[in-house]
Design an enzyme around this catalytic site. Structure first.
Site, PDB file in Angstrom:
ATOM      1  NE  ARG A 130      20.936  26.480  25.624  1.00 15.69           N
ATOM      2  CZ  ARG A 130      20.508  26.777  26.854  1.00 15.69           C
ATOM      3  NH1 ARG A 130      21.378  27.076  27.802  1.00 15.69           N
ATOM      4  NH2 ARG A 130      19.212  26.771  27.140  1.00 15.69           N
TER       5      ARG A 130
ATOM      6  CE1 TYR B 256      44.187  34.519  17.516  1.00 10.64           C
ATOM      7  CE2 TYR B 256      42.523  34.237  19.223  1.00 10.64           C
ATOM      8  CZ  TYR B 256      42.865  34.410  17.885  1.00 10.64           C
ATOM      9  OH  TYR B 256      41.888  34.482  16.940  1.00 10.64           O
TER      10      TYR B 256
ATOM     11  CG  ASP C 285      45.404  28.866  23.923  1.00  5.95           C
ATOM     12  OD1 ASP C 285      45.526  27.761  23.366  1.00  5.95           O
ATOM     13  OD2 ASP C 285      44.793  29.817  23.411  1.00  5.95           O
TER      14      ASP C 285
ATOM     15  CE  LYS D  64      43.628  28.365  15.352  1.00  2.00           C
ATOM     16  NZ  LYS D  64      42.345  28.661  15.994  1.00  2.00           N
TER      17      LYS D  64
END
Length: 391
Positions: A55, A108, A181, A206
């Site tokens: 993590r 978005y 973004d 993506k």
């Protein structure tokens, strides 16, 4: 090195003895052992020490982070479990109750939703701007509580391209941190840090991974001090990248420049042909002549991208009908994979927006979004023609 070369030669570390693996090894370990308590304590101090717990850091994940920093020409990166993990992690790390965010109006839907949630829960003020005029940033960001400017390189799904150089310069002059973004452009078409952005966010799901088999996100930072401010929030949220997802993304990145060329070429062909079809009332693609962002797009992008949208006569019913009639293209969420996908944003990705909000974002009720893949362009056009003909 040029980007094509950097994409192929992803970051890697030599094995003990000096040989180099051609493929980044997958280190699927949740924790790492130490002989010394002092060394373990030192490793816990920051993001770049020895590996302690995945993590907090993992060799495969770090290879992805350094690769993405190299592609975007940043000082460092943080990999996340998803694109929304990256957006949420950055916003939560940098905002406090009462702060103001200046945000591009057409963002978005997920980004819109998290900003709305922050406004409701913590009193974050969100000021919406068109993204076309730097004077809007100057007017909105002059408020002393303004902390962030949030933009998208290519807006989803309208194809709007904001004036990145002008908007980012205005934010920097006022001491406002900028977040862009870049998921729809990828570093192949645009590198926002070069235009003055402070943070670039990606959904690695993506184009970066490119094969519809990864869920991931990343933030790349122009300044390493800013990365170190955000990193503890990543650890606290637990929105860290999975090593296997990072490994799959690293497998996709070397072909990113090749794939982006095909995405762009196919999308340009379809946009031109859709523009001449009687059933289509409007086409939104930044490389088309007459697109409102056309001049800006050709200044900040090296291609029009693989995403286009078009509006149909007949509104919402027509849009939903078409996405069920295509056969080569598939009805599915997401974008940026090698296959062509279609969606109806008003009922899916932007369902959080009511009628006035959809209109303000430039999303018509009959708008269809198409993520154009790397299939043969004529096959894709034939598929669209048969679907449109059955209206």
């Amino acid at each position: 090195m040029q980007l094509n070369t950097r994409a192929v030669h992803v970051f890697n570390e030599p094995f003990q003895g000096g040989s180099w693996p051609l493929s980044v090894p997958l280190v699927q370990s949740s924790a790492f052992a130490f002989d010394s308590a002092a060394e373990l304590a030192e490793a816990m101090a920051g993001p770049d020490g020895q590996y302690v717990y995945s993590r907090r850091g993992n060799p495969t994940v770090r290879a992805l982070e350094q690769t993405l920093a190299g592609l975007e020409q940043g000082a460092g990166a943080i990999a996340f479990a998803s694109g929304m993990g990256a957006i949420s992690g950055v916003l939560l790390a940098l905002l406090r109750p009462g702060d103001r965010v200046v945000a591009q109006r057409c963002l978005y839907g997920g980004t819109h939703a998290v900003l709305s949630d922050l406004a409701e829960r913590y009193g974050i003020e969100v000021v919406r701007i068109s993204g076309d005029d730097p004077a809007e940033v100057e007017a909105a960001a002059v408020h002393p509580a303004t902390r962030l400017l949030v933009l998208e390189t290519i807006a989803n799904p309208t194809g709007q391209v904001p004036d990145l150089p002008g908007l980012l310069a205005a934010a920097r002059a006022l001491g406002v941190t900028s977040v862009v973004d870049n998921s729809l452009a990828s570093p192949v078409l645009c590198r926002p840090l070069e235009h003055g952005a402070d943070i670039v966010v990606h959904s690695t799901t993506k184009y970066l991974s490119g094969h519809s088999d990864v869920l991931g996100g990343a933030a790349v930072f122009a300044d390493d001090e800013l990365r170190r401010r955000v990193w503890p929030r990543t650890v606290e949220l637990g929105a860290c990248a999975d090593p296997f997802a990072a490994w799959l993304t690293l497998r996709g990145i070397p072909t990113l420049p090749l794939r982006m060329r095909e995405h762009c070429a196919n999308a340009a062909v379809l946009a031109e042909r859709l523009g001449g079809h009687a059933a289509v009332t409007a086409v939104h693609y930044p490389w088309l002549a007459g697109h409102p962002s056309g001049a800006v797009a050709r200044k900040v992008l090296s291609g029009g991208g693989g995403l286009l949208s078009f509006e149909l006569a007949g509104g919402r019913e027509a849009g939903r009908d078409l996405i069920e009639r295509v056969r080569v293209a598939r009805l599915a969420l997401s974008l940026g994979g090698v296959e062509t996908l279609v969606t109806h944003p008003a009922s899916t990705s932007h369902r959080e927006l009511d009628g006035p909000a959809l209109a303000a974002a430039g999303i018509a009720a009959g708008l269809v979004r198409m993520s154009v893949g790397i299939e043969d362009a004529d096959d894709l056009w034939s598929d669209l023609e048969q679907a449109l003909a059955r209206r």
